[in-house]
Design an enzyme around this catalytic site. Sequence first.
Site, PDB file in Angstrom:
ATOM      1  N   VAL A 115       0.735  -1.308  -0.158  1.00 30.79           N
ATOM      2  CA  VAL A 115      -0.114   0.018  -0.047  1.00 30.79           C
ATOM      3  C   VAL A 115       0.759   1.214   0.089  1.00 30.79           C
ATOM      4  O   VAL A 115       1.702   1.399   0.990  1.00 30.79           O
ATOM      5  CB  VAL A 115      -0.908   0.186   1.122  1.00 30.79           C
ATOM      6  CG1 VAL A 115      -1.990   1.476   1.197  1.00 30.79           C
ATOM      7  CG2 VAL A 115      -1.751  -1.211   1.268  1.00 30.79           C
ATOM      8  N   CYS A 116       0.616   2.213  -1.059  1.00 36.58           N
ATOM      9  CA  CYS A 116       1.362   3.497  -0.967  1.00 36.58           C
ATOM     10  C   CYS A 116       2.812   3.307  -1.291  1.00 36.58           C
ATOM     11  O   CYS A 116       3.282   2.516  -1.951  1.00 36.58           O
ATOM     12  CB  CYS A 116       0.873   4.230   0.207  1.00 36.58           C
ATOM     13  SG  CYS A 116       1.254   6.087   0.014  1.00 36.58           S
ATOM     14  N   THR A 117       3.540   3.804  -0.300  1.00 36.87           N
ATOM     15  CA  THR A 117       5.274   3.870  -0.112  1.00 36.87           C
ATOM     16  C   THR A 117       5.514   2.250   0.416  1.00 36.87           C
ATOM     17  O   THR A 117       6.688   2.093   0.430  1.00 36.87           O
ATOM     18  CB  THR A 117       5.773   4.860   0.840  1.00 36.87           C
ATOM     19  OG1 THR A 117       5.128   4.718   2.171  1.00 36.87           O
ATOM     20  CG2 THR A 117       5.485   6.064   0.102  1.00 36.87           C
ATOM     21  N   THR A 154       3.438   3.498  -6.569  1.00 37.96           N
ATOM     22  CA  THR A 154       3.263   3.976  -5.444  1.00 37.96           C
ATOM     23  C   THR A 154       2.533   5.381  -5.428  1.00 37.96           C
ATOM     24  O   THR A 154       2.068   5.812  -6.437  1.00 37.96           O
ATOM     25  CB  THR A 154       4.682   4.121  -4.939  1.00 37.96           C
ATOM     26  OG1 THR A 154       4.506   4.268  -3.543  1.00 37.96           O
ATOM     27  CG2 THR A 154       5.571   5.255  -5.352  1.00 37.96           C
ATOM     28  N   ALA A 206      -1.304   2.843  -5.217  1.00 37.75           N
ATOM     29  CA  ALA A 206      -0.941   4.345  -4.993  1.00 37.75           C
ATOM     30  C   ALA A 206      -1.240   4.913  -3.634  1.00 37.75           C
ATOM     31  O   ALA A 206      -1.104   3.900  -2.541  1.00 37.75           O
ATOM     32  CB  ALA A 206      -1.740   5.202  -6.283  1.00 37.75           C
TER      33      ALA A 206
END
Length: 329
Positions: free
Chosen positions: A107-109, A127, A160
């Site tokens: 998830v994300c970073t 990301t 993202a």
Amino acid sequence: MASRSHSVGVLVFDGMKMLDLSGPAEVFSEANRYGAEYRLSIVSADGAPVRSSIGVRVPADVDARAAAAYDTLVVVGGDALPGAPVDPGLSTAAKALADRAGRVASVCTGAFVLGAAGLLEGRRATTHWQHTAALARRCPSTRVEPDAIFVKDGTTYTSAGVTAGIDLALALLEEDHGPDLARKVARSLVVYMQRAGGQSQFSASLQGPAPRTPVLRLVQEAVQGDPTADHGLEALAARVRVSPRHLTRMFRAELDTTPVKYVELIRFDMAKALLDAGHNATEAAALSGFPSYESLRRAFARHLGLSPIRYQQRFATTAPGSRTRTATG
């Protein structure tokens, strides 16, 4: 509904984004209300509690070294990951857990953790849009897709910014139990509510009809993975190794549309997401695969009855000091 138990391990660490954990966890928990059977475990590298980005202490259920093999491993993100090397203990834990998992998601970073563990080599990934360039530098063999809500490459999934973890979890849920249950959970969690300030929510996994047939899913993944490529009827048919006539029949039988119209729908949804994210209309047209702003304008007129610029003005944030960019910036 019949369901088998599905284990989900979430790898956490000090400084983790709380929503990266709670968003997907709520999707899986809500799915259990409708008959699914997801079992969630919180994992840290050493089994110790961690402190989240908002200061909340999160206890771990298990040490990564003693964790079982999970059906799904989810690696959360954190603000510090793009700007500094990933802690070796964290990347080692991610690699060990991933080697035993049925599928791996970030998830994300959290993508930076997967990258440090060598899990993104030669793969497509995404990301948070603010950090896609940094991820590309950190992982030179990875094809980073800056505008994707989430990317599936084999059994590896990346998503993202933080709320995209919900989109990703819905996609995983759909993969496990089909689109009907995913839609029920999305409605229950109010996925389509507007964001604070009026910016419209976008959920890539639930826009438009979701194909059930494997061949049609391959078409969907191809267009979402590279919207600017040639996705004409002949090219799509060649990619999935069927005749253009047969592909058209499959689309009409299952989705009551044509391949060309379906490609436009995916690109249209991507363009809306880009406008929501602050891109101007010319940029949105180019990045989502429309050959020109005019072709994007015509698509918006067909689907919404207004222009891309008018759409962006209507749904742009009303926060003080903000402004909507025009078609040329």
